[in-house]
Design a protein around this motif. Structure first.
Motif, short mmCIF file in Angstrom:
data_model
loop_
_atom_site.label_atom_id
_atom_site.label_comp_id
_atom_site.label_asym_id
_atom_site.label_seq_id
_atom_site.Cartn_x
_atom_site.Cartn_y
_atom_site.Cartn_z
N LEU A 195 0.87 -1.17 0.00
CA LEU A 195 0.00 0.00 0.00
C LEU A 195 0.90 1.22 0.00
CD1 LEU A 195 -2.53 1.74 0.37
CD2 LEU A 195 -2.42 1.25 2.83
N LYS A 196 0.87 1.98 -1.09
CA LYS A 196 1.62 3.23 -1.18
C LYS A 196 0.63 4.37 -0.97
CE LYS A 196 2.52 6.85 -4.13
NZ LYS A 196 1.80 7.50 -5.25
N MET A 197 0.96 5.27 -0.05
CA MET A 197 0.01 6.29 0.35
C MET A 197 0.67 7.68 0.30
SD MET A 197 -2.22 6.42 3.88
CE MET A 197 -2.90 4.79 3.57
N ASP A 198 0.17 8.53 -0.60
CA ASP A 198 0.59 9.93 -0.67
C ASP A 198 -0.68 10.74 -0.87
OD1 ASP A 198 1.79 12.36 -0.97
OD2 ASP A 198 2.75 11.92 -2.88
N ILE A 199 -1.40 10.98 0.24
CA ILE A 199 -2.74 11.55 0.15
C ILE A 199 -2.84 12.87 0.92
CG2 ILE A 199 -3.94 9.43 -0.42
CD1 ILE A 199 -4.54 8.96 2.47
N GLU A 200 -1.71 13.54 1.08
CA GLU A 200 -1.66 14.94 1.51
C GLU A 200 -2.48 15.23 2.77
OE1 GLU A 200 0.34 17.21 0.12
OE2 GLU A 200 1.05 15.71 -1.32
N GLY A 201 -2.19 14.51 3.84
CA GLY A 201 -2.79 14.84 5.12
C GLY A 201 -3.93 13.96 5.57
N ALA A 202 -4.44 13.08 4.69
CA ALA A 202 -5.55 12.20 5.06
C ALA A 202 -5.05 10.83 5.54
CB ALA A 202 -6.50 12.02 3.88
N GLU A 203 -3.75 10.73 5.85
CA GLU A 203 -3.15 9.44 6.19
C GLU A 203 -3.76 8.83 7.45
OE1 GLU A 203 -0.53 12.23 6.38
OE2 GLU A 203 -1.02 12.36 4.26
N ASN A 204 -3.93 9.66 8.49
CA ASN A 204 -4.44 9.14 9.75
C ASN A 204 -5.83 8.52 9.60
OD1 ASN A 204 -2.35 11.30 10.91
ND2 ASN A 204 -2.82 9.85 12.55
N SER A 205 -6.72 9.23 8.91
CA SER A 205 -8.08 8.72 8.76
C SER A 205 -8.10 7.43 7.94
CB SER A 205 -8.98 9.77 8.09
OG SER A 205 -8.56 10.04 6.77
N ALA A 206 -7.24 7.34 6.93
CA ALA A 206 -7.19 6.14 6.09
C ALA A 206 -6.67 4.94 6.86
CB ALA A 206 -6.33 6.40 4.85
N ILE A 207 -5.60 5.13 7.63
CA ILE A 207 -5.03 4.03 8.42
C ILE A 207 -5.99 3.63 9.54
CG2 ILE A 207 -3.19 3.40 10.02
CD1 ILE A 207 -2.33 3.28 7.13
N ASP A 208 -6.64 4.60 10.19
CA ASP A 208 -7.62 4.29 11.23
C ASP A 208 -8.74 3.41 10.68
OD1 ASP A 208 -6.26 5.69 13.15
OD2 ASP A 208 -7.56 7.47 13.07
N GLU A 209 -9.23 3.75 9.49
CA GLU A 209 -10.33 2.99 8.89
C GLU A 209 -9.88 1.57 8.56
OE1 GLU A 209 -12.81 1.26 5.81
OE2 GLU A 209 -10.77 1.99 5.46
N LEU A 210 -8.69 1.41 8.03
CA LEU A 210 -8.17 0.07 7.74
C LEU A 210 -8.01 -0.75 9.02
CD1 LEU A 210 -5.41 0.79 5.06
CD2 LEU A 210 -7.52 -0.51 4.72
N SER A 211 -7.57 -0.09 10.08
CA SER A 211 -7.38 -0.77 11.36
C SER A 211 -8.73 -1.17 11.97
CB SER A 211 -6.61 0.13 12.33
OG SER A 211 -6.42 -0.50 13.58
N LEU A 222 -2.31 23.55 10.69
CA LEU A 222 -1.97 24.02 12.03
C LEU A 222 -3.19 24.04 12.94
CD1 LEU A 222 0.51 26.91 11.18
CD2 LEU A 222 0.99 24.50 11.60
N GLN A 223 -4.37 23.73 12.38
CA GLN A 223 -5.58 23.72 13.18
C GLN A 223 -5.79 22.37 13.89
OE1 GLN A 223 -5.71 25.36 9.95
NE2 GLN A 223 -5.28 27.08 11.30
N GLU A 224 -5.01 21.37 13.51
CA GLU A 224 -5.15 20.06 14.10
C GLU A 224 -3.96 19.74 14.99
OE1 GLU A 224 -5.82 17.06 11.21
OE2 GLU A 224 -7.65 17.94 10.44
N ASN A 225 -4.21 18.96 16.05
CA ASN A 225 -3.13 18.51 16.92
C ASN A 225 -2.29 17.46 16.21
OD1 ASN A 225 -4.00 20.16 19.06
ND2 ASN A 225 -5.43 18.60 19.76
N ASP A 226 -1.04 17.32 16.65
CA ASP A 226 -0.18 16.30 16.08
C ASP A 226 -0.76 14.91 16.34
OD1 ASP A 226 1.46 18.33 15.36
OD2 ASP A 226 3.06 17.88 16.79
N LYS A 227 -0.75 14.06 15.29
CA LYS A 227 -1.35 12.73 15.39
C LYS A 227 -0.44 11.62 14.92
CE LYS A 227 -6.05 14.53 14.69
NZ LYS A 227 -7.26 14.47 13.82
N LEU A 228 0.84 11.93 14.74
CA LEU A 228 1.75 10.90 14.24
C LEU A 228 1.80 9.70 15.17
CD1 LEU A 228 3.89 9.84 12.30
CD2 LEU A 228 5.58 11.24 13.49
N SER A 229 1.83 9.94 16.48
CA SER A 229 1.92 8.83 17.43
C SER A 229 0.70 7.92 17.34
CB SER A 229 2.08 9.36 18.85
OG SER A 229 0.94 10.11 19.25
#
Length: 284
Positions: free
Chosen positions: A199-215, A236-243
């Protein structure tokens, strides 16, 4: 006069080709030098607009030489999407395909691979479609003109109408000069019905929602490898979510490596592209 940064960047990339390449060295070097020369001659000197080029023996239509060269450097020279498949016909989900250079890269290494390619921007998608249709070697590529997100809905897509080759179109936040249009969004789980090799993902900021849905749907367990271009501080309106994303990967038995360039001093909330390479240990 040539831009000194262009020269230094070109010499660096030529050095990478000569140092690390073996099998594709001649083709990579000739393609890269031709792109640079064509850019300087047609666009910078003659002020002409070329729309087709040859990449790795594939004829492609494009819009902007600078964007094309940038993608070529990232994909073919730096090989940010390289992976090792255990089969000669891997299934690849390419979310954020743009005009198709990533698909060409995958087909160069795995000619029999199957690719499901997503591109939300209609104008870029139409160019991607032409590039697939004009190259017989791009058989087995399924094209989907939708954006990837955590749910099926319609969302505002931010884009630059004056520069359709811009690589920053996204669902999250506007940047300078951007306007909006509506695009259809779909979750990835609906396209994961068998083992996915990459799975190659370059979706400009929607990564968290996509991975959450798959999980949440359990479909992430069917994916062997994931390469994510993570866009830190795209909004800058959203909190960091990398973790949170890394936690999802860990909970689903993935191990990962992170690659990112950072030059001191530290600047709060500076935008940063991060590459995350994740491997599902269940398939060891």
């Amino acid at each position: 006069m040539l831009n000194i940064n262009l020269i230094l960047n070109m010499m660096r990339n030529i050095g990478l080709i000569l140092r690390y390449e073996t099998r594709h060295r001649t083709r990579l070097l000739s393609d890269y030098l031709r792109l640079i020369i064509d850019y300087l001659c047609f666009e910078k000197i003659l002020k002409l607009r070329e729309t087709t080029e040859n990449i790795q023996g594939f004829s492609i239509e494009f819009v902007d030489y600078r964007a094309l060269i940038f993608m070529y450097e990232e994909i073919f020279i730096n090989k940010v999407y390289q992976f090792v498949s255990t089969t000669k016909n891997p299934l690849i989900i390419d979310s954020g395909t743009n005009i198709g250079l990533s698909a060409i890269f995958f087909k160069t290494f795995y000619p029999e691979c199957r690719i499901i390619a997503f591109e939300p921007d209609e104008k870029i998608f139409n160019m991607l479609k032409k590039n697939v249709q004009r190259n017989n070697r791009l058989d087995g590529v399924t094209l989907i003109n939708k954006a990837i997100h955590g749910s099926r809905n319609e969302m505002s897509f931010y884009y630059d109408p004056s520069h359709i080759a811009n690589l920053t179109g996204n669902l999250i936040t506007p940047r300078h000069g951007m306007k909006t249009k509506k695009v259809d969004c779909v979750p990835l789980s609906g396209f994961v019905g068998e083992i996915v090799d990459l799975l190659k993902m370059d979706i400009e900021g929607a990564e968290n929602s996509a991975i959450d849905e798959l999980s949440n749907t359990g479909k992430i367990k069917l994916i062997k490898e994931i390469i994510i271009e993570y866009h830190l501080h795209i909004s800058l309106q959203e909190n960091d979510k990398l973790s949170a994303m890394l936690k999802s990967l860990e909970q689903n038995n993935f191990t990962y490596q992170i690659s990112g360039f950072f030059r001191p001093p530290f600047i709060t909330e500076l935008f940063q592209d991060i590459l995350i390479y994740a491997h599902n240990k269940s398939y060891d």
